[in-house]
Write an enzyme that holds these catalytic residues in place. Structure first.
Site, PDB file in Angstrom:
ATOM      1  N   MET A 167       2.531 -18.481  -0.259  1.00  0.00           N
ATOM      2  CA  MET A 167       2.737 -17.587  -1.367  1.00  0.00           C
ATOM      3  C   MET A 167       3.472 -16.318  -0.619  1.00  0.00           C
ATOM      4  O   MET A 167       3.583 -15.303  -1.525  1.00  0.00           O
ATOM      5  CB  MET A 167       1.479 -17.454  -2.000  1.00  0.00           C
ATOM      6  CG  MET A 167       1.014 -18.584  -2.651  1.00  0.00           C
ATOM      7  SD  MET A 167      -0.230 -18.257  -3.960  1.00  0.00           S
ATOM      8  CE  MET A 167      -1.397 -17.144  -3.215  1.00  0.00           C
ATOM      9  N   GLY A 168       3.974 -16.250   0.230  1.00  0.00           N
ATOM     10  CA  GLY A 168       4.684 -15.208   0.972  1.00  0.00           C
ATOM     11  C   GLY A 168       3.660 -13.975   1.342  1.00  0.00           C
ATOM     12  O   GLY A 168       2.607 -14.208   1.618  1.00  0.00           O
ATOM     13  N   HIS A 171       2.346 -13.178   7.271  1.00  0.00           N
ATOM     14  CA  HIS A 171       1.554 -12.453   8.417  1.00  0.00           C
ATOM     15  C   HIS A 171       1.717 -13.474   9.528  1.00  0.00           C
ATOM     16  O   HIS A 171       2.142 -14.766   9.518  1.00  0.00           O
ATOM     17  CB  HIS A 171       0.149 -12.099   8.106  1.00  0.00           C
ATOM     18  CG  HIS A 171      -0.544 -13.050   7.320  1.00  0.00           C
ATOM     19  ND1 HIS A 171      -1.028 -14.052   8.097  1.00  0.00           N
ATOM     20  CD2 HIS A 171      -1.038 -13.150   6.125  1.00  0.00           C
ATOM     21  CE1 HIS A 171      -1.627 -14.825   7.296  1.00  0.00           C
ATOM     22  NE2 HIS A 171      -1.869 -14.249   5.900  1.00  0.00           N
ATOM     23  N   GLU A 172       1.058 -13.020  10.458  1.00  0.00           N
ATOM     24  CA  GLU A 172       0.810 -14.090  11.954  1.00  0.00           C
ATOM     25  C   GLU A 172       0.636 -15.066  11.779  1.00  0.00           C
ATOM     26  O   GLU A 172       0.852 -16.310  12.219  1.00  0.00           O
ATOM     27  CB  GLU A 172       0.224 -13.090  12.875  1.00  0.00           C
ATOM     28  CG  GLU A 172       0.497 -13.465  14.540  1.00  0.00           C
ATOM     29  CD  GLU A 172       1.843 -13.748  14.648  1.00  0.00           C
ATOM     30  OE1 GLU A 172       2.677 -12.989  14.317  1.00  0.00           O
ATOM     31  OE2 GLU A 172       2.166 -14.863  15.362  1.00  0.00           O
ATOM     32  N   HIS A 227       0.563 -17.122   8.923  1.00  0.00           N
ATOM     33  CA  HIS A 227       1.560 -18.258   8.453  1.00  0.00           C
ATOM     34  C   HIS A 227       2.605 -18.439   9.336  1.00  0.00           C
ATOM     35  O   HIS A 227       3.105 -19.687   9.797  1.00  0.00           O
ATOM     36  CB  HIS A 227       2.566 -17.235   7.157  1.00  0.00           C
ATOM     37  CG  HIS A 227       1.689 -16.939   6.173  1.00  0.00           C
ATOM     38  ND1 HIS A 227       1.495 -15.496   5.705  1.00  0.00           N
ATOM     39  CD2 HIS A 227       1.089 -17.757   5.007  1.00  0.00           C
ATOM     40  CE1 HIS A 227       0.590 -15.610   4.450  1.00  0.00           C
ATOM     41  NE2 HIS A 227       0.502 -16.703   4.102  1.00  0.00           N
ATOM     42  N   GLN A 273      -2.266 -21.849 -10.165  1.00  0.00           N
ATOM     43  CA  GLN A 273      -3.394 -21.725  -9.414  1.00  0.00           C
ATOM     44  C   GLN A 273      -4.092 -20.461  -9.473  1.00  0.00           C
ATOM     45  O   GLN A 273      -5.113 -20.552  -8.917  1.00  0.00           O
ATOM     46  CB  GLN A 273      -3.141 -22.015  -7.850  1.00  0.00           C
ATOM     47  CG  GLN A 273      -2.615 -20.939  -7.238  1.00  0.00           C
ATOM     48  CD  GLN A 273      -2.043 -21.295  -5.486  1.00  0.00           C
ATOM     49  OE1 GLN A 273      -1.103 -22.123  -5.609  1.00  0.00           O
ATOM     50  NE2 GLN A 273      -2.583 -20.680  -4.819  1.00  0.00           N
ATOM     51  N   GLN A 293      -6.403 -23.493   8.362  1.00  0.00           N
ATOM     52  CA  GLN A 293      -7.949 -23.812   8.280  1.00  0.00           C
ATOM     53  C   GLN A 293      -8.637 -22.744   7.610  1.00  0.00           C
ATOM     54  O   GLN A 293      -9.693 -22.884   6.862  1.00  0.00           O
ATOM     55  CB  GLN A 293      -8.616 -23.877   9.821  1.00  0.00           C
ATOM     56  CG  GLN A 293     -10.066 -24.162   9.929  1.00  0.00           C
ATOM     57  CD  GLN A 293     -10.817 -23.868  10.986  1.00  0.00           C
ATOM     58  OE1 GLN A 293     -10.300 -24.185  12.024  1.00  0.00           O
ATOM     59  NE2 GLN A 293     -12.048 -23.195  10.877  1.00  0.00           N
ATOM     60  N   ASP A 348      -7.923 -21.688   4.691  1.00  0.00           N
ATOM     61  CA  ASP A 348      -8.452 -22.494   3.177  1.00  0.00           C
ATOM     62  C   ASP A 348      -8.788 -23.975   3.677  1.00  0.00           C
ATOM     63  O   ASP A 348      -8.171 -24.869   3.222  1.00  0.00           O
ATOM     64  CB  ASP A 348      -7.097 -22.386   2.473  1.00  0.00           C
ATOM     65  CG  ASP A 348      -6.718 -21.062   2.306  1.00  0.00           C
ATOM     66  OD1 ASP A 348      -7.248 -20.384   1.424  1.00  0.00           O
ATOM     67  OD2 ASP A 348      -5.780 -20.440   3.044  1.00  0.00           O
ATOM     68  N   VAL A 366      -5.839 -17.792  12.209  1.00  0.00           N
ATOM     69  CA  VAL A 366      -5.395 -16.842  13.196  1.00  0.00           C
ATOM     70  C   VAL A 366      -6.108 -15.409  12.746  1.00  0.00           C
ATOM     71  O   VAL A 366      -6.166 -15.017  11.343  1.00  0.00           O
ATOM     72  CB  VAL A 366      -3.942 -16.425  12.885  1.00  0.00           C
ATOM     73  CG1 VAL A 366      -3.353 -15.232  13.768  1.00  0.00           C
ATOM     74  CG2 VAL A 366      -3.154 -17.779  13.169  1.00  0.00           C
TER      75      VAL A 366
END
Ligand code: AMP
Length: 281
Positions: free
Chosen positions: A30-31, A34-35, A37, A61, A149, A151, A177
């Site tokens: 969803m933009g 961060h690290e 992603h 959602q 993980q 989510d 992370v």
């Protein structure tokens, strides 16, 4: 890096990659990247020939009282990050491109476990996730898809409908992370004030405490959850939404940690709802 904004554009891109015999990897986001992603992007780059990231704040959602409007949007900065890790294309549609007038099809995973954890507290959330991820998988023609993980329940939901609907996509789960402080990276951390950010460390600290107790021989589920709850309750800015320990892959109730188990929590720090988890056993 190509920027694709419509279904026709991503289809053209994906079809060309497919016809060239490339393995396509999909990383939905969803933009406000961060690290966490970017670690997913690197995992996709390592396994696939072509990586398509999506940046789409999926309205379907979010519940009516959730943070859809406030959700951070920084597409230009996101593009620079994606380019820096070698992503080949980013799909960034408008909501009406994904859900045009007359749109009427939703994916509902009805397994028991979708009603637990975040499923219980965010009605319709996983229906929205499953619907958008199915559409993204179809559009991207990906053989590999990458999720965090962070989510963990989302990964289980996605694995379920991929299996049930016979989708030909392999679902990869990438470890959480964290910042050096232990705080799991999240786009929602941007909402936290300085004192809230300090208070938010209680999430990972409480999980670590339980993990250490488990390593020292504690396997009783209630005792482990109690340790986590007590640690969180010691932080005045934190309010527990849930602390649960379930078997990992079906989210079944457990009395004792024997096989892989998911210790998961959702906590409100002020107005911000944060989630974190560890897998033990
Ligand atoms: P989001 O943009 O929050 O929807 O997240 C997009 C993907 O990145 C999801 O698969 C998340 O699980 C994953 N993700 C988010 N934060 C982290 C993190 N700290 N570590 C690993 N993966 C993450």
């Amino acid at each position: 890096m190509e920027i694709l904004r419509t279904a026709a554009e991503i289809t053209r891109f994906a079809k060309a990659a497919q016809q060239a015999g490339k393995v396509i990897g999909l990383v939905p986001t969803m933009g406000a990247l961060h690290e966490g992603h970017l670690t997913l992007m690197r995992a996709a780059k390592a396994k696939c020939d072509v990586v398509i990231a999506s940046v789409f704040v999926n309205p379907v959602q979010f519940g009516p009282n959730e943070d859809y409007d406030a959700y951070p949007r920084r597409f230009e900065e996101d593009c620079r990050s994606l380019e820096s890790v070698g992503v080949d294309a980013v799909f960034h549609p408008e909501p009406k491109e994904m859900y045009p007038e007359g749109y009427g099809t939703y994916i509902n995973v009805e397994s028991d476990f979708t009603r637990k954890l975040c499923g219980g507290q965010r009605p319709g959330h996983f229906r929205g996730v499953a619907t958008v991820v199915t559409k993204l998988m179809n559009l991207s023609r990906a053989q590999e898809a990458f999720f965090g993980q962070k989510d963990a329940q989302q990964v289980l939901v996605i694995r379920r409908f991929v299996k049930d609907l016979n989708l030909q996509v392999n679902v990869n789960m990438v470890p959480i992370v964290r910042e050096e402080s232990g705080l799991a990276r999240s786009s929602r951390n941007a909402y936290l004030s300085e004192p809230e950010r300090a208070a938010a460390l209680v999430l990972s600290r409480s999980l670590r405490k339980a993990e250490n107790a488990w390593k020292a021989g504690e396997t009783d589920a209630e005792s482990l959850k109690k340790l986590v709850r007590e640690e969180i309750q010691s932080e005045p800015l934190a309010e527990i939404d849930y602390v649960e320990l379930y078997s990992f892959d079906e989210l079944k109730e457990i009395q004792e940690v024997r096989g892989e188990s998911l210790l998961a929590l959702a906590v409100r720090i002020g107005k911000t709802r944060l989630i974190d988890n560890i897998i033990i056993g």
